[in-house]
Design a protein around this motif. Structure first.
Motif, short mmCIF file in Angstrom:
data_model
loop_
_atom_site.label_atom_id
_atom_site.label_comp_id
_atom_site.label_asym_id
_atom_site.label_seq_id
_atom_site.Cartn_x
_atom_site.Cartn_y
_atom_site.Cartn_z
N ARG A 94 45.18 43.81 43.23
CA ARG A 94 45.83 42.53 43.50
C ARG A 94 46.02 42.37 45.00
O ARG A 94 46.69 43.18 45.64
CB ARG A 94 47.16 42.43 42.76
CG ARG A 94 47.95 41.17 43.08
CD ARG A 94 48.95 40.83 42.02
NE ARG A 94 48.28 40.45 40.77
CZ ARG A 94 48.91 39.90 39.74
NH1 ARG A 94 50.21 39.66 39.81
NH2 ARG A 94 48.24 39.60 38.64
N GLN A 95 45.43 41.33 45.56
CA GLN A 95 45.39 41.16 47.02
C GLN A 95 45.34 39.69 47.38
O GLN A 95 44.98 38.84 46.56
CB GLN A 95 44.15 41.86 47.58
CG GLN A 95 42.86 41.37 46.95
CD GLN A 95 41.66 42.24 47.29
OE1 GLN A 95 41.16 42.20 48.41
NE2 GLN A 95 41.20 43.00 46.32
N ILE A 96 45.71 39.39 48.62
CA ILE A 96 45.63 38.04 49.15
C ILE A 96 44.37 37.94 50.00
O ILE A 96 44.14 38.74 50.90
CB ILE A 96 46.87 37.69 49.97
CG1 ILE A 96 48.11 37.63 49.06
CG2 ILE A 96 46.71 36.37 50.71
CD1 ILE A 96 49.41 37.40 49.80
N MET A 129 49.34 33.09 46.86
CA MET A 129 49.40 33.95 45.69
C MET A 129 48.25 34.95 45.72
O MET A 129 47.12 34.61 46.08
CB MET A 129 49.32 33.10 44.41
CG MET A 129 50.47 32.11 44.26
SD MET A 129 50.13 30.81 43.03
CE MET A 129 49.70 31.80 41.60
N ALA A 130 48.55 36.17 45.35
CA ALA A 130 47.52 37.21 45.31
C ALA A 130 46.67 37.06 44.05
O ALA A 130 47.11 36.50 43.03
CB ALA A 130 48.16 38.59 45.36
N VAL A 131 45.44 37.56 44.11
CA VAL A 131 44.53 37.54 42.97
C VAL A 131 44.06 38.96 42.69
O VAL A 131 44.03 39.82 43.59
CB VAL A 131 43.31 36.63 43.23
CG1 VAL A 131 43.75 35.17 43.31
CG2 VAL A 131 42.58 37.02 44.52
N ILE A 147 31.71 40.40 50.33
CA ILE A 147 31.50 39.92 48.97
C ILE A 147 32.83 40.04 48.23
O ILE A 147 33.51 41.06 48.32
CB ILE A 147 30.42 40.73 48.23
CG1 ILE A 147 29.05 40.54 48.91
CG2 ILE A 147 30.33 40.31 46.77
CD1 ILE A 147 27.97 41.40 48.30
N VAL A 148 33.20 38.99 47.49
CA VAL A 148 34.46 38.95 46.75
C VAL A 148 34.18 38.57 45.30
O VAL A 148 33.43 37.62 45.03
CB VAL A 148 35.45 37.94 47.36
CG1 VAL A 148 36.75 37.90 46.54
CG2 VAL A 148 35.75 38.28 48.81
N TYR A 149 34.77 39.32 44.37
CA TYR A 149 34.69 38.96 42.96
C TYR A 149 36.09 39.00 42.36
O TYR A 149 36.80 40.01 42.50
CB TYR A 149 33.77 39.91 42.19
CG TYR A 149 33.76 39.63 40.69
CD1 TYR A 149 33.33 38.40 40.21
CD2 TYR A 149 34.22 40.59 39.79
CE1 TYR A 149 33.33 38.13 38.85
CE2 TYR A 149 34.21 40.33 38.43
CZ TYR A 149 33.78 39.09 37.96
OH TYR A 149 33.78 38.82 36.62
N VAL A 150 36.48 37.92 41.72
CA VAL A 150 37.79 37.80 41.08
C VAL A 150 37.57 37.52 39.60
O VAL A 150 37.26 36.38 39.23
CB VAL A 150 38.64 36.68 41.72
CG1 VAL A 150 40.02 36.60 41.05
CG2 VAL A 150 38.80 36.91 43.21
N PRO A 151 37.67 38.53 38.73
CA PRO A 151 37.40 38.31 37.30
C PRO A 151 38.43 37.44 36.60
O PRO A 151 38.12 36.80 35.59
CB PRO A 151 37.39 39.73 36.72
CG PRO A 151 38.22 40.53 37.66
CD PRO A 151 38.00 39.93 39.02
N ALA A 152 39.66 37.41 37.12
CA ALA A 152 40.73 36.61 36.48
C ALA A 152 41.36 35.70 37.54
O ALA A 152 42.42 36.02 38.09
CB ALA A 152 41.79 37.53 35.87
N PRO A 153 40.72 34.56 37.85
CA PRO A 153 41.27 33.65 38.86
C PRO A 153 42.62 33.09 38.44
O PRO A 153 42.99 33.09 37.26
CB PRO A 153 40.21 32.54 38.94
CG PRO A 153 38.98 33.11 38.33
CD PRO A 153 39.45 34.08 37.30
#
Length: 396
Positions: A94-96, A129-131, A147-153
């Protein structure tokens, strides 16, 4: 004496770093009936554990909210693992995530959403908000690739609670249904990449992102089973292609961002449906460090909707301006600021006059006044929420 030195040396070499702050913020409506608009106290704790080229970082918020009771509790702010060497940096958890060069406006900065539960009564950095995601970066001196991947936006958090003084006016028999994020499926994840270049007096980047419109599009309809009008927050997939640059010129810093949004969701005037359109978004800004501790900032944002239809709620071209003027006094312990937002199309505005006084290295006291006004639009609708506020913050 020897024992004290030994303890200090051990503490200095410790892989554990623990710090944080306590702050409290309270705002009172200046219009009748002079209600409390915000009343919250927060304890933020931050822990970092280092080991060679890696570290763990976690931060927690313990909040008491005197207005929005459901916001009282303990919340995880960030929690991630970071590994870095000269060739690669990996951050998971979990990060911003912050992209772009704009100040308080979102053009390419579309990964970490914003908490608008109390609208603009918080500092913008606190509203981020962090993701939960994965970032992989090549940290070159002249070129960065990410490269950024967020599986649960996550989506914007909006002021929809019935006891929230920032809740927009809706019909009495209406029900608000705004999701916090999409269904957890691979195709619903956010995926993006950014390439940054650092020249001697010129920084620029290119970015691409597959995401959703984080700010909801409101669509209303009558639900027979609920016997009420249901206002849904709609979020649809879209693609962003953009870039930014910043350049210092003596006392000035020039900044700009541009982005094309493909298939952005836009609501109709009747609030019964929405369309998918391509939009062009551009921002230009300038910072002036004028000397004698004066700072001036102005930004201009413009949005253009392609294949425009008169049925859309938004105009074909919309514009917004933000400015900030600040002055530091008393050996930089007192900072006076004027911050403003001007919605050009609706002739509406928001202005904050504030003062921050550093009592010492650990305690800061702040106070100010927020003014809303104008002819139409969201900022004008909040004219009843003009407020005076006070804030105290203690760092440890």
């Amino acid at each position: 004496m020897v024992g004290t030195v030994a303890v200090a040396a051990v503490a200095q070499d410790s892989p554990f770093q623990f710090n944080g702050f306590v702050d409290t913020y309270h705002a009172v409506q200046t219009e009748w009936p002079h209600d409390l608009l915000s009343s919250r106290t927060r304890l933020r704790t931050e822990l970092r554990v280092d080991y060679e080229n890696a570290y763990l970082f976690a931060s927690m918020n313990a909040i008491h909210n005197g207005i929005l009771k459901e916001r009282t509790g303990v919340q995880l702010q960030e929690a991630y693992f970071n590994y870095a060497n000269s060739f690669i940096e990996i951050r998971a958890g979990r990060q911003i995530v912050v992209w772009g060069v704009a100040d308080g406006l979102r053009i390419t900065d579309l990964i970490s959403p914003v908490d608008y539960t109390e609208f603009m009564s918080s500092d913008y950095d606190d509203m981020r908000m962090a993701v939960d995601g994965l970032r992989i970066k090549y940290p070159g001196e002249r070129v960065n690739a990410e490269i950024v991947y967020v599986p649960a936006p996550r989506y914007f958090q909006m002021p929809i609670q019935e006891d929230n003084p920032w809740r927009p006016e809706i019909p009495e028999n209406a029900v608000l249904e705004f999701p916090e994020g999409p269904e957890l499926r691979f195709k619903n994840g956010d995926f993006g990449t950014r390439l940054r270049f650092f020249l001697s007096n010129f920084d620029f980047s290119f970015s691409a992102l597959r995401t959703h419109n984080q700010s909801p599009v409101s669509v209303a309809g009558y639900d027979i089973e609920k016997g009420a009008v249901v206002v849904r927050g709609v979020h649809e997939p879209m693609t962003m292609i953009g870039g930014d640059f910043s350049m210092p010129l003596g006392e000035f810093v020039i900044r700009a961002e541009v982005a094309e949004y493909f298939d952005e969701a836009l609501g109709y005037k009747n609030n019964l449906d929405y369309a998918r359109k391509n939009t062009f978004n551009a921002l230009g800004g300038i910072d002036w460090y004028a000397g004698d501790n004066w700072t001036f900032m102005v930004q201009y944002l413009h949005k253009y909707i392609a294949d425009y239809s008169d049925e859309l709620a938004a105009e074909k071209n919309t514009s917004e301006m933000i400015f900030r003027i600040s002055k530091e006094l008393l050996n930089n312990t007192l900072k006076l600021s004027l911050y403003g937002v001007f919605d050009i199309d609706n002739l509406a505005y928001y202005a904050r006059v504030s003062g921050d006084y550093a009592l010492n290295d650990q305690i800061t006291l702040s106070a100010g006044y927020d003014h809303f006004g104008g002819k139409r639009g969201q900022l004008a609708d909040y004219d009843k929420n003009r407020e005076v506020w006070a804030k105290a913050k203690y760092y440890f």
